[in-house]
Write a protein that holds these residues in place. Structure first.
Motif, PDB file in Angstrom:
ATOM      1  N   ILE A  67      45.381  40.943  53.375  1.00  0.00           N
ATOM      2  CA  ILE A  67      44.222  41.466  52.643  1.00  0.00           C
ATOM      3  C   ILE A  67      44.735  42.369  51.521  1.00  0.00           C
ATOM      4  O   ILE A  67      45.541  43.271  51.766  1.00  0.00           O
ATOM      5  N   GLY A  68      44.268  42.115  50.295  1.00  0.00           N
ATOM      6  CA  GLY A  68      44.600  42.982  49.170  1.00  0.00           C
ATOM      7  C   GLY A  68      43.427  43.898  48.868  1.00  0.00           C
ATOM      8  O   GLY A  68      42.273  43.493  48.989  1.00  0.00           O
ATOM      9  N   VAL A  69      43.702  45.134  48.482  1.00  0.00           N
ATOM     10  CA  VAL A  69      42.642  46.119  48.216  1.00  0.00           C
ATOM     11  C   VAL A  69      42.913  46.888  46.928  1.00  0.00           C
ATOM     12  O   VAL A  69      44.034  47.366  46.711  1.00  0.00           O
ATOM     13  N   SER A  70      41.894  47.009  46.088  1.00  0.00           N
ATOM     14  CA  SER A  70      41.945  47.942  44.964  1.00  0.00           C
ATOM     15  C   SER A  70      40.532  48.477  44.732  1.00  0.00           C
ATOM     16  O   SER A  70      39.587  48.063  45.398  1.00  0.00           O
ATOM     17  N   ARG A  71      40.427  49.384  43.765  1.00  0.00           N
ATOM     18  CA  ARG A  71      39.113  49.976  43.473  1.00  0.00           C
ATOM     19  C   ARG A  71      38.330  49.152  42.463  1.00  0.00           C
ATOM     20  O   ARG A  71      37.236  49.540  42.068  1.00  0.00           O
ATOM     21  N   ASP A  72      38.873  48.003  42.054  1.00  0.00           N
ATOM     22  CA  ASP A  72      38.159  47.149  41.107  1.00  0.00           C
ATOM     23  C   ASP A  72      36.859  46.639  41.723  1.00  0.00           C
ATOM     24  O   ASP A  72      36.757  46.497  42.945  1.00  0.00           O
ATOM     25  N   GLY A  73      35.903  46.343  40.863  1.00  0.00           N
ATOM     26  CA  GLY A  73      34.642  45.757  41.325  1.00  0.00           C
ATOM     27  C   GLY A  73      34.860  44.360  41.858  1.00  0.00           C
ATOM     28  O   GLY A  73      35.894  43.731  41.612  1.00  0.00           O
ATOM     29  N   ILE A  74      33.882  43.847  42.582  1.00  0.00           N
ATOM     30  CA  ILE A  74      34.028  42.546  43.231  1.00  0.00           C
ATOM     31  C   ILE A  74      34.195  41.425  42.201  1.00  0.00           C
ATOM     32  O   ILE A  74      34.948  40.475  42.432  1.00  0.00           O
ATOM     33  N   ARG A  75      33.547  41.519  41.044  1.00  0.00           N
ATOM     34  CA  ARG A  75      33.697  40.471  40.033  1.00  0.00           C
ATOM     35  C   ARG A  75      35.138  40.424  39.508  1.00  0.00           C
ATOM     36  O   ARG A  75      35.729  39.353  39.371  1.00  0.00           O
ATOM     37  N   ALA A  76      35.715  41.591  39.229  1.00  0.00           N
ATOM     38  CA  ALA A  76      37.111  41.652  38.772  1.00  0.00           C
ATOM     39  C   ALA A  76      38.045  41.097  39.851  1.00  0.00           C
ATOM     40  O   ALA A  76      38.997  40.362  39.546  1.00  0.00           O
TER      41      ALA A  76
END
Length: 157
Positions: A67-76
């Motif tokens: 699983i990858g995680v960042s603070r980007d929005g779901i569309r990005a």
């Protein structure tokens, strides 16, 4: 607050790519690699994701979900996943719930300016939901291979 090795990772549910949600407790019985990256579609994050993508079959064989995680929005996140053909879920953690759980938001510097951002970090959770290993201040080169070897070793017991 920082998670300790051997402690059960608190449960969370977060929006993920492909119109899904990921709930950590639903992954019990499998090992989980959660890797945090600063920003979708940037060079280092693209390389890191590709390294995990290219090893997915080996992670699968070791009963391990990536699983990858960042603070980007779901569309990005969805665009990043589609463009790079990532074969695993990316989480959108805009409210930093998961980031704070793993204590990966750190003071960073870019061009002399200070800001709070994600410190590239990876966590390996065992099949019982306990934190087995962590990597902080990750350098991308050879990292996915190192995580794979740790996952394989944990899986073999």
């Amino acid at each position: 607050m920082s998670l300790e090795i051997g402690a059960v990772v608190p449960d969370f549910t977060t929006p993920a790519t492909d119109d899904t949600e990921i709930t950590l407790s639903q992954l019990r019985g499998k090992q989980v690699v959660i890797y945090f990256y600063p920003k979708a579609s940037t060079p280092g994050c693209t390389t890191e994701g590709g390294d995990f993508r290219d090893r997915k079959a080996q992670f699968d064989a070791a009963n391990t979900v990536i699983i990858g995680v960042s603070r980007d929005g779901i569309r990005a996140q969805q665009n990043f996943k589609n463009k790079q053909e990532f074969n695993f879920a990316l989480l959108s953690d805009k409210d930093e719930t998961v980031c704070n759980l793993f204590d990966v938001i750190k003071l960073k510097k870019l061009y002399g300016k200070e800001y709070m951002g994600i410190e590239r970090s990876t966590f390996l959770i065992d099949s019982e939901g306990k934190l087995a290993q962590e990597w902080r201040k990750v350098k991308v080169k050879d990292h996915a291979q190192e995580v794979l070897e740790a996952a394989q070793s944990l899986h073999q017991g």
